[in-house]
Design a protein around this motif. Structure first.
Motif, short mmCIF file in Angstrom:
data_model
loop_
_atom_site.label_atom_id
_atom_site.label_comp_id
_atom_site.label_asym_id
_atom_site.label_seq_id
_atom_site.Cartn_x
_atom_site.Cartn_y
_atom_site.Cartn_z
N MET A 1 -64.05 -135.07 43.69
CA MET A 1 -64.79 -136.22 43.28
C MET A 1 -64.30 -136.92 41.92
SD MET A 1 -69.05 -134.80 43.73
CE MET A 1 -69.32 -135.29 42.12
N GLU A 2 -63.82 -136.32 40.96
CA GLU A 2 -63.27 -136.80 40.05
C GLU A 2 -62.03 -137.67 40.24
OE1 GLU A 2 -62.62 -133.48 37.05
OE2 GLU A 2 -64.77 -133.11 36.94
N LEU A 3 -61.09 -137.05 41.27
CA LEU A 3 -59.92 -137.96 41.58
C LEU A 3 -60.21 -138.96 42.74
CD1 LEU A 3 -57.71 -134.83 42.26
CD2 LEU A 3 -57.49 -136.58 40.72
N GLY A 4 -61.42 -139.20 42.94
CA GLY A 4 -61.90 -140.13 44.14
C GLY A 4 -61.21 -139.78 45.26
N ALA A 5 -61.39 -138.64 45.61
CA ALA A 5 -60.61 -137.72 46.97
C ALA A 5 -61.55 -137.28 47.99
CB ALA A 5 -59.24 -136.77 46.50
N GLY A 6 -61.06 -137.25 48.99
CA GLY A 6 -61.57 -136.21 50.07
C GLY A 6 -61.37 -134.66 49.63
N PHE A 7 -62.16 -133.80 50.49
CA PHE A 7 -62.07 -132.39 50.14
C PHE A 7 -61.91 -131.49 51.10
CE2 PHE A 7 -63.74 -128.36 48.60
CZ PHE A 7 -62.42 -127.79 47.71
N PHE A 8 -61.08 -130.68 51.30
CA PHE A 8 -61.20 -129.51 52.25
C PHE A 8 -60.46 -128.17 51.79
CE2 PHE A 8 -60.77 -133.65 54.45
CZ PHE A 8 -61.95 -133.54 55.67
N GLU A 9 -60.78 -127.34 52.29
CA GLU A 9 -60.14 -125.81 52.24
C GLU A 9 -59.50 -125.51 53.56
OE1 GLU A 9 -62.12 -123.86 48.25
OE2 GLU A 9 -62.82 -123.13 50.09
N CYS A 10 -58.54 -124.59 53.28
CA CYS A 10 -58.04 -124.25 54.55
C CYS A 10 -57.13 -122.91 54.41
CB CYS A 10 -57.16 -125.08 55.36
SG CYS A 10 -55.57 -125.51 54.36
N SER A 11 -56.61 -122.48 55.32
CA SER A 11 -55.71 -121.44 55.52
C SER A 11 -54.55 -121.76 56.39
CB SER A 11 -56.34 -119.97 55.75
OG SER A 11 -55.22 -118.95 56.06
N ALA A 12 -53.14 -121.85 55.86
CA ALA A 12 -52.18 -122.18 56.67
C ALA A 12 -52.00 -121.02 57.60
CB ALA A 12 -51.08 -122.76 56.13
N CYS A 13 -52.29 -119.79 56.74
CA CYS A 13 -51.77 -118.55 57.60
C CYS A 13 -52.65 -118.28 58.85
CB CYS A 13 -52.14 -117.51 56.68
SG CYS A 13 -51.52 -115.77 57.14
N THR A 14 -53.89 -118.42 58.66
CA THR A 14 -54.76 -118.07 59.61
C THR A 14 -55.51 -119.22 60.52
OG1 THR A 14 -56.98 -118.18 58.44
CG2 THR A 14 -55.52 -115.98 58.56
N SER A 15 -55.36 -120.38 60.01
CA SER A 15 -55.66 -121.56 60.84
C SER A 15 -57.18 -121.95 60.54
CB SER A 15 -55.46 -121.70 62.25
OG SER A 15 -55.60 -122.98 62.64
N GLU A 16 -57.72 -121.38 59.54
CA GLU A 16 -59.18 -121.41 59.28
C GLU A 16 -59.33 -122.73 58.43
OE1 GLU A 16 -61.19 -118.10 57.43
OE2 GLU A 16 -58.99 -117.20 57.53
N GLY A 17 -60.47 -123.24 58.36
CA GLY A 17 -60.82 -124.21 57.69
C GLY A 17 -60.51 -125.87 58.00
N GLY A 18 -60.48 -126.70 57.17
CA GLY A 18 -60.23 -128.22 57.29
C GLY A 18 -58.87 -128.53 57.49
N LEU A 19 -57.88 -127.84 57.84
CA LEU A 19 -56.15 -128.43 57.53
C LEU A 19 -56.09 -129.60 58.44
CD1 LEU A 19 -53.25 -125.78 57.34
CD2 LEU A 19 -53.28 -128.11 58.86
#
Length: 191
Positions: A130-148
């Motif tokens: 929010m402070e950067l004016g950016a979108g936000f996601f979390e992920c795991s490149a290892c397991t393919s979880e999240g919003g990669l």
């Protein structure tokens, strides 16, 4: 479906956050265990976003983000940090400050498969975004979880939206129209 011009994405973050792993997972749906952390690479990949084919050019930096070589090249930034390394979030925020012009940005917290060693909470990442004016996601490149994948698609979508807004002809405000009408009327009355 139509094809737009290329969207150039720079993937940035300090060494060891998983930039290359994120890019490779997005492109191939595979996880790489070993790679040369000093290599920079550029990849091309087509995606469909909102029924439009977009050609992504992805610049995977080697963690040498302070050089600024990406600032004039990139249309959008993917800032990657490691949720198990607090300093990597601070570094990502610092990188955004190097941008020479406003760009669409997504902040991506990687390594959620290592939840047991998490140092940066989801809420802290979200607040930094929010402070950067950016979108936000979390992920795991290892397991393919999240919003990669969603992180890349969001940057393509936002870049496309900005370009569309810039290409639309600007309409004059209603105040300008009223002023011009009065000026014409006064000119006719005065003549």
């Amino acid at each position: 479906m139509s094809t737009s011009t290329d969207v150039r994405l720079a993937v940035l973050g300090c060494a060891g956050v998983g930039k290359s792993a994120v890019v490779v997972r997005f492109l191939t749906n595979r996880f790489i265990w070993e790679y040369d952390p000093t290599l920079e690479a550029t990849y091309k990949h087509e995606v469909v976003v909102d029924e439009e084919t977009i050609s992504l050019e992805i610049f995977d930096t080697a963690g040498q983000d302070e050089s600024g070589s990406w600032t004039a090249w990139a249309d959008a930034l993917l800032l990657v940090y490691d949720i198990t390394e607090r300093a990597s979030l601070t570094h990502a925020s610092h990188i955004k400050a190097l941008a020479a012009r406003p760009l669409p940005v997504v902040l991506l917290g990687n390594k959620i498969d290592l939840e047991h060693t998490r140092q940066v909470s989801f809420e802290e990442g979200e607040q930094a975004a929010m402070e950067l004016g950016a979108g936000f996601f979390e992920c795991s490149a290892c397991t393919s979880e999240g919003g990669l994948s969603e992180a890349f698609l969001e940057l393509a979508r936002e870049t496309r939206r900005i370009r569309a807004a810039q290409s639309r002809p600007r309409r004059r405000s209603s105040t300008t129209h009223v002023r011009q009408a009065f000026s014409k009327m006064l000119t006719k009355i005065g003549s």
